[in-house]
Design a protein around this motif. Structure first.
Motif, short mmCIF file in Angstrom:
data_model
loop_
_atom_site.label_atom_id
_atom_site.label_comp_id
_atom_site.label_asym_id
_atom_site.label_seq_id
_atom_site.Cartn_x
_atom_site.Cartn_y
_atom_site.Cartn_z
N ARG A 162 1.41 129.79 50.35
CA ARG A 162 0.04 129.85 49.81
C ARG A 162 -0.41 131.30 49.64
O ARG A 162 -0.97 131.68 48.61
CB ARG A 162 -0.92 129.11 50.75
N GLU A 163 -0.15 132.13 50.66
CA GLU A 163 -0.55 133.53 50.58
C GLU A 163 0.22 134.27 49.49
O GLU A 163 -0.34 135.13 48.80
CB GLU A 163 -0.31 134.21 51.93
N HIS B 142 1.20 133.05 46.71
CA HIS B 142 0.56 132.69 45.44
C HIS B 142 -0.78 133.40 45.28
O HIS B 142 -1.10 133.91 44.19
CB HIS B 142 0.37 131.17 45.38
N GLU B 143 -1.57 133.45 46.33
CA GLU B 143 -2.89 134.07 46.25
C GLU B 143 -2.79 135.58 46.03
O GLU B 143 -3.62 136.16 45.34
CB GLU B 143 -3.68 133.79 47.53
N GLU B 144 -1.78 136.21 46.62
CA GLU B 144 -1.72 137.67 46.60
C GLU B 144 -0.81 138.24 45.51
O GLU B 144 -0.94 139.42 45.17
CB GLU B 144 -1.26 138.19 47.96
N SER C 253 0.48 135.90 42.75
CA SER C 253 0.57 134.92 41.66
C SER C 253 1.96 134.32 41.52
O SER C 253 2.38 133.96 40.42
CB SER C 253 0.11 135.55 40.34
N SER D 20 -3.59 141.63 43.12
CA SER D 20 -4.76 140.82 43.45
C SER D 20 -5.75 141.69 44.21
O SER D 20 -5.49 142.87 44.47
CB SER D 20 -4.35 139.62 44.31
#
Length: 234
Positions: free
Chosen positions: A105-106, A108-110, A112, A173
């Motif tokens: 998850r991280e 993807h968040e940080e 992409s 990000s």
């Protein structure tokens, strides 16, 4: 976020209480190039209270809902065994899997980067179904006492070719800037926390021993005991 090894703070400077470490996960995304390996790192924004302006691996705190995230491929049994060595035999698969889910998850968040297939209905917190099958458990490290924020961070690794990731498909990000691929044998172009350098050293040794990074390898565990920096194996 990552934990960082520090020289112990003199007792006169230590706060009266040290916060309990919070679960966190970090991921080393590895790109095999010719005869070498590169790892993805990014610089934490200077406005961050925790480790500003340092290059780290993507990662962060485990969220309360991570254990409820759906997934497309499960953690390798040997990785479950090593995680259970860290948390005890009574730890549930759901709790241990949540650490691996937090790492993806991280990422993807940080950066992409989505490791996994598309969601069927899109009715979840992530736009993809995380595939945990190729994650290796590489290290565990706990922030020493005496710091305002402490994390019990679990470091995972995965190769881009195994995960179907194109190395050029990364984007900065608000959490991580200056995302770049760093040669694991030459990190002179970035400034990183002490513990990051230590874990990269472990990664180099593991790659030299077996470039495939076997799933069941012993996992180094770093923590502080009575003011001393300790390395154990899980």
């Amino acid at each position: 976020m990552e934990v960082q090894a520090h020289t112990p703070i003199p007792s006169a400077e230590k706060p009266n209480r040290s916060p309990r470490p919070r679960d966190a996960a970090s991921i080393m995304l590895l790109d095999r190039v010719n005869d070498g390996v590169r790892v993805l790192m990014g610089r934490r924004n200077k406005a961050h209270v925790f480790m500003p302006d340092l290059h780290v691996f993507p990662g962060g705190r485990r969220d309360a809902g991570d254990h409820r995230l759906p997934w497309g491929g499960d953690v390798h049994p040997a990785v479950f065994d090593r995680l259970r060595a860290a948390y005890g035999q009574n730890a549930t698969h759901s709790r241990l899997r949540a650490l691996a889910l937090a790492a993806l998850r991280e990422l993807h968040e940080e950066a992409s980067i989505a490791i996994g297939g598309p969601q069927a209905d899109g009715n979840t917190a992530l736009p993809f179904l995380p595939d945990l099958t190729n994650l290796r458990y590489m290290a565990r490290a706990i922030t020493p006492p005496g710091h305002p924020r402490r994390f019990d961070t679990h470091f995972f690794a995965v190769f881009t070719d195994e995960a179907g990731i194109e190395p050029t498909d990364i984007r900065d990000s608000r959490e991580l800037e200056d995302l770049r691929w760093i040669d694991v044998n030459d990190t002179s172009t970035v400034t990183m926390p002490d513990i990051t350098g230590i874990i990269l050293g472990d990664l180099r040794a593991s790659l030299q021993a077996d470039a495939s990074l076997p799933f069941g390898r012993p996992v180094p565990f770093y923590y502080t005991r009575h003011g001393r920096f300790v390395r154990d194996l899980l």
